[in-house]
Design an enzyme around this catalytic site. Structure first.
Site, mmCIF file in Angstrom:
data_model
loop_
_atom_site.group_PDB
_atom_site.id
_atom_site.type_symbol
_atom_site.label_atom_id
_atom_site.label_comp_id
_atom_site.label_asym_id
_atom_site.label_seq_id
_atom_site.Cartn_x
_atom_site.Cartn_y
_atom_site.Cartn_z
ATOM 1 N N LYS A 216 -13.044 37.963 -12.481
ATOM 2 C CA LYS A 216 -13.961 36.861 -12.149
ATOM 3 C C LYS A 216 -13.176 35.581 -11.878
ATOM 4 O O LYS A 216 -13.471 34.837 -10.921
ATOM 5 C CB LYS A 216 -14.950 36.639 -13.291
ATOM 6 N N CYS A 270 -18.044 27.140 -11.868
ATOM 7 C CA CYS A 270 -17.143 28.262 -11.595
ATOM 8 C C CYS A 270 -15.854 27.828 -10.899
ATOM 9 O O CYS A 270 -14.783 27.827 -11.491
ATOM 10 C CB CYS A 270 -17.867 29.318 -10.763
#
Length: 419
Positions: A216, A270
């Site tokens: 990720k 993110c």
């Protein structure tokens, strides 16, 4: 088995009802699970239990309203026992861009007293490598009667399943995107896959927990590096009096070139955060990733250096700042460069009037609300009143604007919408 749980409807406690936790809870509840969402924000809990949502995400309110009405989703401030736990709490960074795992630790300490053995604990929060082990260690330290050793009555299973969704499309991408599942012990990965298969139609990619964690971070660091190239190129082009938007369009006609679009910086939880987790994990080997982060973090300052000298030459200057969110057509202001730019403008230009326009929120964030020279207003009125128009987010309302209203204004388009 917890009250309300059946073999056909597994019980799930989702810890953290933010931008990932609540959509995940809602889609699970609509797909065959009995879901209890847990959050420390009592107002958000009350909002959800009334069938409403505390933030904007397309299609989520209908799902929440339906599952709450059916009794398959409810929210609480107290962590319950469940067969499955999904931890979706924040993972910010501390001073020096070090990962802050305190929210994960708190979640683990809340879960630990409730466990009986054979539960599955999934860490969904975007995390540095080793965070799933940290969560397991936190729980087992509080419960030495439990174990990671597979196959016993006292085994607790741990997995990492990072979210991979785009704000504004979360309810769609939760169902359609491929899912990475990282196993920490035993059959945790298989059990997590079976749970997510209630709603996920994508491919399940099985691996170990540390690889899942880094995957990720890698996805977001890849995008950050490519955005940094575009942002650095925009600063080079500006110094050469070249239109960067035309430049990129020309370069992208090469069949193997696909340069992204520059902007005023990079925001969101993110891309603006995750690369720092890689840097913290492996500082000596991550110089490119670190440099990209520094380039993107410097872009708000570059924008300010263009606007402030012009503003200081205008007595009683009024600046229309269009957009506060970190990306178009959402209300998410986390790590937003637009928000940062407006706050710094208010600080550097205390005599200026700053007309902030953000069509997706009803009130300014706290640090701007305390600024006497910042007002939240609507698009056309702000532009008509302004001397300088600063486009920071390409919301639809700004993209579709009649550009004739910009005549006689000093315009800074950081998104290339009007170029």
């Amino acid at each position: 088995m917890p009250t309300g749980s059946t073999p056909e409807r597994p019980s799930v406690a989702v810890i953290g009802l933010g931008y990932i936790g609540l959509p995940t809870a809602a889609v699970l509840a609509s797909s065959g699970a009995e879901v209890i969402g847990v959050d420390i924000n009592a107002d958000a809990v009350a909002t959800i239990n009334s069938g409403l949502v505390p933030f904007i995400e397309p299609d989520m309110e209908t799902t929440v309203a339906g599952t709450v009405a059916q009794g398959h989703l409810r929210a609480t401030t107290e962590t319950p026992h469940a067969d499955n736990y999904i931890v979706a709490v924040p993972t910010p960074f501390k001073d020096g861009h070090k990962p802050d795992l305190s929210y994960i630790e708190t979640a683990g300490k809340q879960i630990a007293p409730l466990l009986k053995g054979n539960e599955l604990v999934i860490l969904e929060s975007t995390s540095p490598p080793g965070a799933t082990e940290f969560l397991a260690d936190t729980i087992l330290a509080a419960r030495p009667d439990l174990t990671l050793e597979p196959g016993t009555a006292s085994t607790v299973y741990f997995a990492h399943c990072p979210e991979r969704v785009l704000p504004g499309r979360i309810m769609i991408e939760l169902r359609t995107n491929d899912r990475i599942v990282g196993t920490l012990n035993g059959e945790a990965g298989e059990r997590a896959r079976d749970l997510y298969q209630l709603f996920c139609e994508g491919e399940f990619l099985m691996t170990d927990a540390r690889t899942a964690e880094l995957s990720k971070l890698t996805e977001n660091a890849y995008r950050d590096v490519n955005i940094a190239f575009a942002n650095e190129l925009s600063m080079i082009a500006d110094g050469l009096d070249i239109n960067v938007w035309e430049l990129i369009e020309l370069a992208n006609h090469h069949p193997r070139v696909n340069i992204l679009q520059p902007g005023p910086g990079v925001g969101g939880h993110c891309i603006a955060v995750d690369p720092w987790f890689i840097v913290a994990t492996s500082p000596e080997a991550s110089s490119l990733i670190k440099t990209a982060r520094e380039v993107n973090d410097s872009k708000p300052g570059f924008v300010l250096d263009k606007v402030i000298p012009q503003a200081k030459r205008i007595s009683g200057v009024k600046i229309a700042a269009l957009g506060l969110a970190f990306k178009p057509n959402i209300d998410d202001l986390r790590e937003s460069p637009a928000r940062q730019i407006v706050n710094r403008l208010a600080d550097k230009l205390p005599e200026a009037t700053i007309l902030a326009v953000e069509p997706n929120i009803d009130e300014l964030p706290s640090e701007l609300e305390s600024r006497s020279n910042v007002t939240l207003t609507e698009t056309v009125g702000a532009i008509e009143e302004a001397d300088i128009v600063l486009l920071l987010v390409d919301h639809n309302e700004f993209v579709n604007l009649d550009q004739s209203i910009l005549a006689q204004k000093i315009v800074h388009d950081t998104r290339g919408v009007w170029n």
